[in-house]
Design a protein around this motif. Sequence first.
Motif, mmCIF file in Angstrom:
data_model
loop_
_atom_site.group_PDB
_atom_site.id
_atom_site.type_symbol
_atom_site.label_atom_id
_atom_site.label_comp_id
_atom_site.label_asym_id
_atom_site.label_seq_id
_atom_site.Cartn_x
_atom_site.Cartn_y
_atom_site.Cartn_z
ATOM 1 N N GLY A 257 -9.225 24.249 -2.051
ATOM 2 C CA GLY A 257 -9.181 23.052 -2.896
ATOM 3 C C GLY A 257 -8.818 21.779 -2.165
ATOM 4 N N VAL A 258 -8.804 21.825 -0.834
ATOM 5 C CA VAL A 258 -8.525 20.590 -0.076
ATOM 6 C C VAL A 258 -9.851 19.812 0.041
ATOM 7 C CG1 VAL A 258 -7.741 19.602 2.112
ATOM 8 C CG2 VAL A 258 -6.709 21.732 1.266
ATOM 9 N N PRO A 259 -9.935 18.599 -0.522
ATOM 10 C CA PRO A 259 -11.196 17.859 -0.437
ATOM 11 C C PRO A 259 -11.479 17.398 0.991
ATOM 12 C CG PRO A 259 -9.511 16.559 -1.572
ATOM 13 C CD PRO A 259 -8.889 17.882 -1.251
ATOM 14 N N SER A 260 -12.769 17.297 1.354
ATOM 15 C CA SER A 260 -13.107 16.943 2.740
ATOM 16 C C SER A 260 -12.547 15.577 3.126
ATOM 17 C CB SER A 260 -14.614 16.996 2.964
ATOM 18 O OG SER A 260 -15.253 16.077 2.118
ATOM 19 N N GLN A 261 -12.393 14.678 2.132
ATOM 20 C CA GLN A 261 -11.841 13.338 2.448
ATOM 21 C C GLN A 261 -10.384 13.421 2.891
ATOM 22 O OE1 GLN A 261 -13.722 14.406 -0.369
ATOM 23 N NE2 GLN A 261 -12.934 12.848 -1.776
ATOM 24 N N LYS A 262 -9.717 14.545 2.594
ATOM 25 C CA LYS A 262 -8.309 14.679 3.012
ATOM 26 C C LYS A 262 -8.183 15.432 4.331
ATOM 27 C CE LYS A 262 -5.585 14.310 -1.230
ATOM 28 N NZ LYS A 262 -4.369 14.792 -1.891
ATOM 29 N N MET B 196 0.832 -1.209 0.000
ATOM 30 C CA MET B 196 0.000 0.000 0.000
ATOM 31 C C MET B 196 0.864 1.256 0.000
ATOM 32 S SD MET B 196 -3.588 0.392 2.067
ATOM 33 C CE MET B 196 -2.954 1.241 3.464
ATOM 34 N N ALA B 197 0.397 2.304 -0.673
ATOM 35 C CA ALA B 197 1.178 3.545 -0.714
ATOM 36 C C ALA B 197 1.350 4.108 0.692
ATOM 37 C CB ALA B 197 0.464 4.563 -1.592
ATOM 38 N N LYS B 198 2.510 4.635 0.935
ATOM 39 C CA LYS B 198 2.788 5.229 2.251
ATOM 40 C C LYS B 198 2.131 6.610 2.341
ATOM 41 C CE LYS B 198 5.346 1.725 3.297
ATOM 42 N NZ LYS B 198 4.960 0.767 4.327
ATOM 43 N N GLN B 199 1.628 6.930 3.537
ATOM 44 C CA GLN B 199 0.846 8.157 3.691
ATOM 45 C C GLN B 199 1.682 9.333 4.204
ATOM 46 O OE1 GLN B 199 -2.454 7.361 6.353
ATOM 47 N NE2 GLN B 199 -2.982 5.446 5.304
ATOM 48 N N LEU B 200 1.352 10.532 3.707
ATOM 49 C CA LEU B 200 1.928 11.765 4.230
ATOM 50 C C LEU B 200 0.803 12.599 4.852
ATOM 51 C CD1 LEU B 200 4.178 13.837 4.625
ATOM 52 C CD2 LEU B 200 3.837 14.583 2.256
ATOM 53 N N HIS B 201 0.949 12.888 6.154
ATOM 54 C CA HIS B 201 -0.021 13.722 6.862
ATOM 55 C C HIS B 201 0.647 15.052 7.201
ATOM 56 C CE1 HIS B 201 -2.859 10.328 8.382
ATOM 57 N NE2 HIS B 201 -1.994 9.757 7.573
ATOM 58 N N LEU B 202 -0.041 16.143 6.953
ATOM 59 C CA LEU B 202 0.431 17.475 7.368
ATOM 60 C C LEU B 202 -0.429 17.926 8.544
ATOM 61 C CD1 LEU B 202 1.965 20.182 6.940
ATOM 62 C CD2 LEU B 202 0.125 20.840 5.363
ATOM 63 N N SER C 241 -1.594 18.343 -3.295
ATOM 64 C CA SER C 241 -1.404 17.217 -4.229
ATOM 65 C C SER C 241 -0.386 16.204 -3.685
ATOM 66 C CB SER C 241 -0.956 17.719 -5.598
ATOM 67 O OG SER C 241 0.252 18.416 -5.469
ATOM 68 N N PHE C 242 0.470 16.619 -2.762
ATOM 69 C CA PHE C 242 1.497 15.713 -2.237
ATOM 70 C C PHE C 242 1.067 14.982 -0.963
ATOM 71 C CE2 PHE C 242 4.152 19.032 -4.317
ATOM 72 C CZ PHE C 242 4.582 18.230 -5.362
ATOM 73 N N VAL C 243 0.027 15.479 -0.309
ATOM 74 C CA VAL C 243 -0.320 14.910 0.999
ATOM 75 C C VAL C 243 -1.620 14.111 0.933
ATOM 76 C CG1 VAL C 243 0.834 16.807 2.214
ATOM 77 C CG2 VAL C 243 -1.619 16.870 1.915
ATOM 78 N N ASP C 244 -1.708 13.131 1.824
ATOM 79 C CA ASP C 244 -2.904 12.290 1.883
ATOM 80 C C ASP C 244 -3.931 12.874 2.846
ATOM 81 O OD1 ASP C 244 -1.971 9.896 0.251
ATOM 82 O OD2 ASP C 244 -0.314 10.220 1.639
ATOM 83 N N PHE C 245 -3.432 13.464 3.939
ATOM 84 C CA PHE C 245 -4.347 14.017 4.938
ATOM 85 C C PHE C 245 -3.789 15.318 5.500
ATOM 86 C CE2 PHE C 245 -5.316 9.441 5.049
ATOM 87 C CZ PHE C 245 -6.686 9.487 4.819
ATOM 88 N N ILE C 246 -4.696 16.265 5.769
ATOM 89 C CA ILE C 246 -4.322 17.543 6.371
ATOM 90 C C ILE C 246 -5.093 17.661 7.682
ATOM 91 C CG2 ILE C 246 -4.511 20.047 6.090
ATOM 92 C CD1 ILE C 246 -3.888 19.565 3.102
ATOM 93 N N HIS C 247 -4.350 17.758 8.785
ATOM 94 C CA HIS C 247 -4.979 17.793 10.115
ATOM 95 C C HIS C 247 -5.092 19.221 10.622
ATOM 96 C CE1 HIS C 247 -4.136 13.422 11.431
ATOM 97 N NE2 HIS C 247 -3.650 13.526 10.217
ATOM 98 N N LEU C 248 -6.274 19.567 11.089
ATOM 99 C CA LEU C 248 -6.431 20.814 11.846
ATOM 100 C C LEU C 248 -6.299 20.437 13.315
ATOM 101 C CD1 LEU C 248 -9.326 22.823 10.169
ATOM 102 C CD2 LEU C 248 -6.909 23.450 10.314
ATOM 103 N N ARG C 249 -5.136 20.732 13.884
ATOM 104 C CA ARG C 249 -4.882 20.450 15.299
ATOM 105 C C ARG C 249 -4.784 21.800 15.987
ATOM 106 N NH1 ARG C 249 -0.298 19.937 18.511
ATOM 107 N NH2 ARG C 249 -0.318 18.278 20.079
ATOM 108 N N GLU C 250 -5.920 22.310 16.390
ATOM 109 C CA GLU C 250 -6.030 23.685 16.880
ATOM 110 C C GLU C 250 -6.688 23.640 18.247
ATOM 111 O OE1 GLU C 250 -4.890 26.446 15.275
ATOM 112 O OE2 GLU C 250 -4.037 25.110 13.749
ATOM 113 N N LYS C 251 -5.862 23.702 19.278
ATOM 114 C CA LYS C 251 -6.401 23.514 20.628
ATOM 115 C C LYS C 251 -6.999 24.774 21.221
ATOM 116 C CE LYS C 251 -3.640 19.538 21.338
ATOM 117 N NZ LYS C 251 -3.306 18.522 22.260
ATOM 118 N N GLU C 252 -6.653 25.919 20.633
ATOM 119 C CA GLU C 252 -7.051 27.183 21.259
ATOM 120 C C GLU C 252 -8.231 27.864 20.571
ATOM 121 O OE1 GLU C 252 -5.413 28.032 23.986
ATOM 122 O OE2 GLU C 252 -3.881 26.482 23.778
ATOM 123 N N VAL C 253 -8.783 27.268 19.551
ATOM 124 C CA VAL C 253 -9.813 28.003 18.801
ATOM 125 C C VAL C 253 -11.225 27.518 19.152
ATOM 126 C CG1 VAL C 253 -8.204 28.360 16.874
ATOM 127 C CG2 VAL C 253 -9.871 26.514 16.746
#
Length: 205
Positions: free
Chosen positions: A55-60, A1-7, A27-39
Amino acid sequence: MAKQLHLISDGKLSLAAFADIAGRVVSFVDFIHLREKEVSSLELYHGVQLLLNKGVPSQKIIINDRVDVASVFGTGIQLAFHSLPTFIVKKYYPDILVGRSIHSVEEAIEAEKQGADLVIYGHVYMTSSKKDLPPKGITNIAIIKKKTDIPLIAIGGITPDNVSEVLNMGADGIAVMSGILHAENPFQAAECYAKKLIQGGKAYE
Ligand SMILES: Cc1nc(C(=O)O)sc1CCOP(=O)(O)O
């Protein structure tokens, strides 16, 4: 399986600035995390809208901790030690991707038992985000991979130079914060990580 890149967002950049970078590297990342503890919920809601507008799809998209906001958009959720139990989130949102952040072999086994779709394990190397805690190293990655069947994403101090080492232990991907967000050129940095994952992934498939 392709290796994943998370930002992962760092909670310091404005959500607009983070969304701008996310849109450039999507286009290079599989998942984009919103890690926002203060908002607030409302700010996080607008943050997701900014990502979608770039342009970030919700699935990412994966939201850290905040099941309410994740369920509104149908994005993934990343549960921390202080978050709701994995099995509860899976029970009420069976169709949402549920990740769990873990720091030991036992926590990985428990996360899988409760239905987690992936675990993020760290911090494997020294990272400025966790200055006061010694890094856990990479050997547990191989142990967790032997004892569980869900994807393991390694986090903490991951640079293009240590990607192959982490993959060699069996990791299914990497999660990166400063290596992309604080790079002089985030686009080039993300491309570099993605290439390392393809090379490493081929070698260790
Ligand atoms: C968000 C986060 N979680 C960690 C954990 O160990 O669970 S380490 C970490 C920070 C990762 O940042 P960088 O890529 O800049 O080292």
